[in-house]
Every structure is written in C-alpha cells, then in structure tokens.
Design a protein around this motif. Sequence first.
Motif, mmCIF file in Angstrom:
data_model
loop_
_atom_site.group_PDB
_atom_site.id
_atom_site.type_symbol
_atom_site.label_atom_id
_atom_site.label_comp_id
_atom_site.label_asym_id
_atom_site.label_seq_id
_atom_site.Cartn_x
_atom_site.Cartn_y
_atom_site.Cartn_z
ATOM 1 N N ALA A 1 0.835 -1.208 0.000
ATOM 2 C CA ALA A 1 0.000 0.000 0.000
ATOM 3 C C ALA A 1 0.870 1.259 0.000
ATOM 4 O O ALA A 1 0.561 2.232 -0.699
ATOM 5 C CB ALA A 1 -0.930 0.005 1.205
ATOM 6 N N LEU A 2 1.973 1.232 0.762
ATOM 7 C CA LEU A 2 2.885 2.372 0.764
ATOM 8 C C LEU A 2 3.502 2.558 -0.620
ATOM 9 O O LEU A 2 3.568 3.675 -1.138
ATOM 10 C CB LEU A 2 3.982 2.174 1.816
ATOM 11 C CG LEU A 2 5.076 3.245 1.852
ATOM 12 C CD1 LEU A 2 4.494 4.638 2.044
ATOM 13 C CD2 LEU A 2 6.087 2.914 2.937
ATOM 14 N N ALA A 3 3.930 1.470 -1.230
ATOM 15 C CA ALA A 3 4.513 1.542 -2.576
ATOM 16 C C ALA A 3 3.491 2.100 -3.569
ATOM 17 O O ALA A 3 3.837 2.925 -4.420
ATOM 18 C CB ALA A 3 4.995 0.166 -3.012
ATOM 19 N N GLY B 1 4.198 9.451 -8.464
ATOM 20 C CA GLY B 1 5.142 9.520 -9.574
ATOM 21 C C GLY B 1 6.499 8.898 -9.330
ATOM 22 O O GLY B 1 7.428 9.105 -10.112
ATOM 23 N N TYR B 2 6.645 8.142 -8.260
ATOM 24 C CA TYR B 2 7.928 7.510 -7.943
ATOM 25 C C TYR B 2 7.879 6.017 -8.249
ATOM 26 O O TYR B 2 6.826 5.395 -8.153
ATOM 27 C CB TYR B 2 8.284 7.727 -6.471
ATOM 28 C CG TYR B 2 8.451 9.183 -6.128
ATOM 29 C CD1 TYR B 2 9.637 9.847 -6.403
ATOM 30 C CD2 TYR B 2 7.402 9.898 -5.553
ATOM 31 C CE1 TYR B 2 9.782 11.198 -6.102
ATOM 32 C CE2 TYR B 2 7.549 11.243 -5.249
ATOM 33 C CZ TYR B 2 8.728 11.884 -5.528
ATOM 34 O OH TYR B 2 8.870 13.219 -5.240
ATOM 35 N N GLU B 3 9.027 5.460 -8.590
ATOM 36 C CA GLU B 3 9.100 4.032 -8.925
ATOM 37 C C GLU B 3 9.445 3.219 -7.681
ATOM 38 O O GLU B 3 10.611 2.986 -7.376
ATOM 39 C CB GLU B 3 10.146 3.804 -10.020
ATOM 40 C CG GLU B 3 9.729 4.398 -11.347
ATOM 41 C CD GLU B 3 10.689 4.039 -12.463
ATOM 42 O OE1 GLU B 3 11.278 2.941 -12.414
ATOM 43 O OE2 GLU B 3 10.847 4.868 -13.370
ATOM 44 N N PHE B 4 8.423 2.825 -6.956
ATOM 45 C CA PHE B 4 8.558 1.987 -5.770
ATOM 46 C C PHE B 4 7.683 0.761 -5.944
ATOM 47 O O PHE B 4 6.638 0.826 -6.590
ATOM 48 C CB PHE B 4 8.059 2.729 -4.517
ATOM 49 C CG PHE B 4 9.046 3.693 -3.920
ATOM 50 C CD1 PHE B 4 9.804 3.346 -2.819
ATOM 51 C CD2 PHE B 4 9.202 4.963 -4.450
ATOM 52 C CE1 PHE B 4 10.692 4.235 -2.252
ATOM 53 C CE2 PHE B 4 10.088 5.873 -3.891
ATOM 54 C CZ PHE B 4 10.835 5.502 -2.790
ATOM 55 N N ASN B 5 8.081 -0.349 -5.346
ATOM 56 C CA ASN B 5 7.211 -1.512 -5.214
ATOM 57 C C ASN B 5 7.389 -2.055 -3.805
ATOM 58 O O ASN B 5 8.194 -1.545 -3.029
ATOM 59 C CB ASN B 5 7.488 -2.562 -6.302
ATOM 60 C CG ASN B 5 8.893 -3.098 -6.272
ATOM 61 O OD1 ASN B 5 9.451 -3.347 -5.208
ATOM 62 N ND2 ASN B 5 9.493 -3.278 -7.444
ATOM 63 N N ASP B 6 6.634 -3.098 -3.460
ATOM 64 C CA ASP B 6 6.696 -3.602 -2.094
ATOM 65 C C ASP B 6 8.085 -4.156 -1.751
ATOM 66 O O ASP B 6 8.540 -4.042 -0.614
ATOM 67 C CB ASP B 6 5.593 -4.626 -1.819
ATOM 68 C CG ASP B 6 5.535 -5.757 -2.823
ATOM 69 O OD1 ASP B 6 6.033 -5.608 -3.947
ATOM 70 O OD2 ASP B 6 4.969 -6.804 -2.481
#
Length: 85
Positions: free
Chosen positions: A32-34, A41-46
Amino acid sequence: MIIYWDKETNSKNRIGKRVKELRTERQLSQKALAAQLQLAGYEFNDLTILRIEQGTRFVPDYEVVALAELFQVSCEYLLGITDEK
C-alpha cells in the motif's frame, strides 16, 4: 545524488527504521505504501519498501524527500538527525 549510509549498523540507509515505524503507525502494508508512492510519480514496489526497511538498499536523496513528503515529516526526522517530526 547523495547516498546516506549508516556506518554504525552497516546498513545501506539511515531511514529504514523510521520508515517502518511510520508505515506501521499508519497501518499501511508495504504494498500500500509503494502504491501511494507510485501515484505520486515515484518508482517503488513492495520489495523496494522491504529492502529499505531492512537496510539492504541504498536510498537516494530524492527518495528520502518523497518519503518525507508522503509521511508529512521532515527529512531530518527520517534520517534520525532529529526526533521532531
């Protein structure tokens, strides 16, 4: 780009502990945070969040800013420089 590395704990970042604390306070999963960061607009995943929290991933300065903005805290707080959010 600046990379913050905690030499005392040999962690690749200084923000992992605080990110985990803030995430759990808000009852967010890593996924959920990712997702919230992706919407900003940021490239995050879990997996990225997991590695940050475990201290196995370097965190560039722009990601420190993104996390601080999302959690509405200062970068200094995330970096452990101050205890004032």
